[in-house]
Scaffold this motif. Structure first.
Motif, PDB file in Angstrom:
ATOM      1  N   TYR A  55       0.867  -1.178   0.000  1.00 30.06           N
ATOM      2  CA  TYR A  55       0.000   0.000   0.000  1.00 30.06           C
ATOM      3  C   TYR A  55       0.903   1.227   0.000  1.00 30.06           C
ATOM      4  O   TYR A  55       2.048   1.177   0.441  1.00 30.06           O
ATOM      5  CB  TYR A  55      -0.930   0.007   1.227  1.00 30.06           C
ATOM      6  CG  TYR A  55      -0.217  -0.182   2.548  1.00 30.06           C
ATOM      7  CD1 TYR A  55       0.235   0.909   3.297  1.00 30.06           C
ATOM      8  CD2 TYR A  55       0.035  -1.466   3.052  1.00 30.06           C
ATOM      9  CE1 TYR A  55       0.898   0.727   4.503  1.00 30.06           C
ATOM     10  CE2 TYR A  55       0.711  -1.653   4.256  1.00 30.06           C
ATOM     11  CZ  TYR A  55       1.134  -0.548   4.974  1.00 30.06           C
ATOM     12  OH  TYR A  55       1.804  -0.734   6.166  1.00 30.06           O
ATOM     13  N   ASP A  56       0.372   2.326  -0.516  1.00 28.16           N
ATOM     14  CA  ASP A  56       1.154   3.562  -0.529  1.00 28.16           C
ATOM     15  C   ASP A  56       1.250   4.137   0.883  1.00 28.16           C
ATOM     16  O   ASP A  56       0.400   3.873   1.741  1.00 28.16           O
ATOM     17  CB  ASP A  56       0.502   4.596  -1.448  1.00 28.16           C
ATOM     18  CG  ASP A  56       0.654   4.248  -2.919  1.00 28.16           C
ATOM     19  OD1 ASP A  56       1.500   3.399  -3.252  1.00 28.16           O
ATOM     20  OD2 ASP A  56      -0.085   4.830  -3.740  1.00 28.16           O
ATOM     21  N   ALA A 112      11.106   1.456  -5.753  1.00 26.36           N
ATOM     22  CA  ALA A 112      10.132   2.339  -5.109  1.00 26.36           C
ATOM     23  C   ALA A 112      10.181   3.693  -5.798  1.00 26.36           C
ATOM     24  O   ALA A 112      11.225   4.111  -6.306  1.00 26.36           O
ATOM     25  CB  ALA A 112      10.422   2.488  -3.624  1.00 26.36           C
ATOM     26  N   LYS A 133       4.728  10.983  -1.159  1.00 29.24           N
ATOM     27  CA  LYS A 133       4.073   9.683  -1.225  1.00 29.24           C
ATOM     28  C   LYS A 133       5.062   8.663  -1.775  1.00 29.24           C
ATOM     29  O   LYS A 133       5.700   8.908  -2.811  1.00 29.24           O
ATOM     30  CB  LYS A 133       2.845   9.733  -2.133  1.00 29.24           C
ATOM     31  CG  LYS A 133       2.067   8.412  -2.171  1.00 29.24           C
ATOM     32  CD  LYS A 133       1.025   8.391  -3.267  1.00 29.24           C
ATOM     33  CE  LYS A 133       1.642   8.160  -4.632  1.00 29.24           C
ATOM     34  NZ  LYS A 133       0.643   7.907  -5.698  1.00 29.24           N
ATOM     35  N   CYS A 134       5.195   7.548  -1.076  1.00 27.88           N
ATOM     36  CA  CYS A 134       6.076   6.484  -1.547  1.00 27.88           C
ATOM     37  C   CYS A 134       5.253   5.276  -1.983  1.00 27.88           C
ATOM     38  O   CYS A 134       4.403   4.788  -1.234  1.00 27.88           O
ATOM     39  CB  CYS A 134       7.059   6.062  -0.454  1.00 27.88           C
ATOM     40  SG  CYS A 134       8.247   4.826  -1.063  1.00 27.88           S
ATOM     41  N   THR A 135       5.502   4.824  -3.191  1.00 22.93           N
ATOM     42  CA  THR A 135       4.949   3.573  -3.702  1.00 22.93           C
ATOM     43  C   THR A 135       6.088   2.563  -3.774  1.00 22.93           C
ATOM     44  O   THR A 135       7.075   2.796  -4.462  1.00 22.93           O
ATOM     45  CB  THR A 135       4.337   3.776  -5.102  1.00 22.93           C
ATOM     46  OG1 THR A 135       3.306   4.757  -5.028  1.00 22.93           O
ATOM     47  CG2 THR A 135       3.765   2.471  -5.639  1.00 22.93           C
ATOM     48  N   GLY A 136       5.981   1.505  -2.994  1.00 26.47           N
ATOM     49  CA  GLY A 136       7.040   0.502  -2.959  1.00 26.47           C
ATOM     50  C   GLY A 136       7.825   0.497  -1.667  1.00 26.47           C
ATOM     51  O   GLY A 136       8.815  -0.242  -1.543  1.00 26.47           O
ATOM     52  N   GLN A 199      -6.389   9.081  -0.837  1.00 28.48           N
ATOM     53  CA  GLN A 199      -6.164   9.395  -2.252  1.00 28.48           C
ATOM     54  C   GLN A 199      -6.558  10.822  -2.582  1.00 28.48           C
ATOM     55  O   GLN A 199      -5.891  11.506  -3.360  1.00 28.48           O
ATOM     56  CB  GLN A 199      -6.923   8.401  -3.143  1.00 28.48           C
ATOM     57  CG  GLN A 199      -6.472   6.957  -2.985  1.00 28.48           C
ATOM     58  CD  GLN A 199      -5.012   6.744  -3.352  1.00 28.48           C
ATOM     59  OE1 GLN A 199      -4.388   7.538  -4.058  1.00 28.48           O
ATOM     60  NE2 GLN A 199      -4.438   5.649  -2.869  1.00 28.48           N
TER      61      GLN A 199
END
Length: 206
Positions: A55-56, A112, A133-136, A199
């Motif tokens: 999850y982000d 990421a 925001k970090c994805t990964g 979001q």
């Protein structure tokens, strides 16, 4: 970075509601001097966040103006996990994802991605901060095929590093960084970091 020889501080139960971004963060204040100087480490995640899957996460770091760069290790150690490094660059900030497989300078990490949120990124006369925001960052491979997923409903061990010296190329996310002055870890409370409008808040602040 060297592994600390002290035990981890207790889990953070502080909650910070940011008037600038609208996010509700769980917060840990990482001491960097024997006095009261600290760096605020804040995490926000979606609510509900899926258990056992990625999850982000949004991270906000607030550092004194004397801090050259600040790093956060999502796996709680220098090696084999995503390392987020950030520093001030004028009125804004630069962030960079890196990874190390040994106790050597970390290199660029493509597993990421970061999205700097301008609504929560600023500098004044005493502090600088970035919000990204970090994805990964919440699920990653440690060694071999071993996968680690951060628990959205409990605590997770994170680590931080801090340096007084600024990167040599502060406008570049790939700038070399010097050896840290301080390194330690803590148990961060993700259970109080949930945001139902996650979001929407990302979109608002981007």
């Amino acid at each position: 970075m060297c592994e600390p020889h002290t035990s981890a501080p207790e889990a953070s139960a502080d909650v910070f509601r940011d008037p600038d971004t609208g996010f509700t963060f769980s917060q840990y204040n990482a001491p960097i001097t024997t006095g009261s100087t600290s760096i605020a480490m804040r995490i926000a995640i979606p609510s509900p966040a899926p258990s056992g899957t990625p999850y982000d996460a949004v991270i906000q770091v607030v550092a004194p103006i004397s801090a050259g760069w600040v790093g956060v290790a999502w796996g709680g150690s220098m090696t084999n996990n995503p390392l987020l490094v950030g520093w001030a660059n004028g009125a804004s900030a630069v962030t960079s994802m890196r990874r190390a497989t040994a106790h050597t300078a970390p290199t660029a990490y493509t597993g990421a991605t970061l999205q700097v949120l301008k609504g929560g990124t600023k500098t004044n006369g005493t502090h600088w901060q970035f919000t990204a925001k970090c994805t990964g960052c919440t699920q990653f491979t440690t060694t071999g095929t071993t996968t680690k997923t951060l628990n959205p409903a409990g605590t997770n061990r994170l680590a931080f590093a801090y340096s007084k010296a600024k990167p040599s190329q502060p406008a570049s996310e790939s700038s070399p960084i010097n050896v840290h002055d301080l390194f330690n870890y803590w148990e961060h409370d993700f259970a109080s970091a949930g945001n139902a409008a996650f979001q929407d808040l990302v979109a608002k602040n981007a």
